[in-house]
Design a protein around this motif. Sequence first.
Motif, PDB file in Angstrom:
ATOM      1  N   THR A  78      31.861   3.393 -19.709  1.00  0.00           N
ATOM      2  CA  THR A  78      30.613   2.758 -19.286  1.00  0.00           C
ATOM      3  C   THR A  78      29.432   3.377 -20.019  1.00  0.00           C
ATOM      4  O   THR A  78      28.313   2.916 -19.875  1.00  0.00           O
ATOM      5  CB  THR A  78      30.404   2.891 -17.767  1.00  0.00           C
ATOM      6  N   GLN A 101      28.407   7.526 -14.875  1.00  0.00           N
ATOM      7  CA  GLN A 101      29.258   6.918 -15.891  1.00  0.00           C
ATOM      8  C   GLN A 101      30.721   7.224 -15.604  1.00  0.00           C
ATOM      9  O   GLN A 101      31.055   8.129 -14.847  1.00  0.00           O
ATOM     10  CB  GLN A 101      28.898   7.434 -17.285  1.00  0.00           C
ATOM     11  N   ARG A 157      26.602   0.529 -10.373  1.00  0.00           N
ATOM     12  CA  ARG A 157      26.424   0.853 -11.778  1.00  0.00           C
ATOM     13  C   ARG A 157      27.495   0.240 -12.674  1.00  0.00           C
ATOM     14  O   ARG A 157      27.505   0.480 -13.861  1.00  0.00           O
ATOM     15  CB  ARG A 157      26.419   2.369 -11.984  1.00  0.00           C
ATOM     16  N   ILE A 158      28.413  -0.548 -12.098  1.00  0.00           N
ATOM     17  CA  ILE A 158      29.400  -1.233 -12.929  1.00  0.00           C
ATOM     18  C   ILE A 158      28.642  -2.090 -13.926  1.00  0.00           C
ATOM     19  O   ILE A 158      27.714  -2.802 -13.552  1.00  0.00           O
ATOM     20  CB  ILE A 158      30.331  -2.113 -12.071  1.00  0.00           C
ATOM     21  N   PRO A 159      28.996  -2.025 -15.204  1.00  0.00           N
ATOM     22  CA  PRO A 159      28.274  -2.843 -16.188  1.00  0.00           C
ATOM     23  C   PRO A 159      28.254  -4.310 -15.760  1.00  0.00           C
ATOM     24  O   PRO A 159      29.241  -4.837 -15.281  1.00  0.00           O
ATOM     25  CB  PRO A 159      29.098  -2.648 -17.467  1.00  0.00           C
ATOM     26  N   PHE A 214      33.506  -6.804 -19.220  1.00  0.00           N
ATOM     27  CA  PHE A 214      34.007  -5.455 -18.923  1.00  0.00           C
ATOM     28  C   PHE A 214      34.963  -5.486 -17.742  1.00  0.00           C
ATOM     29  O   PHE A 214      36.066  -4.927 -17.786  1.00  0.00           O
ATOM     30  CB  PHE A 214      32.830  -4.519 -18.641  1.00  0.00           C
TER      31      PHE A 214
END
Length: 142
Positions: A111, A132, A32-34, A39
Motif C-alpha cells: 500500500t 501501510q 486506509r485501504i487504497p 487493488f
Amino acid sequence: MLLTLPGTPVFNYGDEIGLQDEVCELKVFIKRIPTDPGFFKSVSEKRSKERSLQHGEYLPLFNSTSAMAYVRSWDQNERYIIALNWHSEETVTLQLKHAEIPEHATVVFSTSDGKQVDEVLNLAQLEVKPEQGIMLKFPYTP
C-alpha cells in the motif's frame, strides 16, 4: 489484512471500492485501504489462487500495539509474509528472523508508494510506513 488471515474474510458492501461508513466508526487501518478497486480485486484474486492464503498455517513473527507481521504457508507452496503498521505517524522497522523464513523476500503487494512489486527486501530490516501494509513471498525450501 482480512484477505490474508485464516478463515473467511468478511467485508461491508462498498469496502472493495473504498466507500466509508459515516455512521459506524471503522478502524482507521481499514479506511486506509487504497481506493483503487483494482487493488482489492488483485488481492482477492491472489487469495483465491494461492493455497497458502486459502488454507495455510499462520505463524506470528511480530506483534505489538501498532504493528504485526506473520507468515502463511501450506505444504510445498510459496510462503507469504504480511507486515502491517497501523500507527498513524511512526514508521516501524521490523527485524524479522525465524527458522522458517529466509533473509530476503519479494514484494507482491504494497500500500506504500516506496515499495515496488518484485522488489527484493531484507527481512532483518523491513521498513513499513505509517498506516501501510506489505505482502511478500518466498519459495518453499525443504
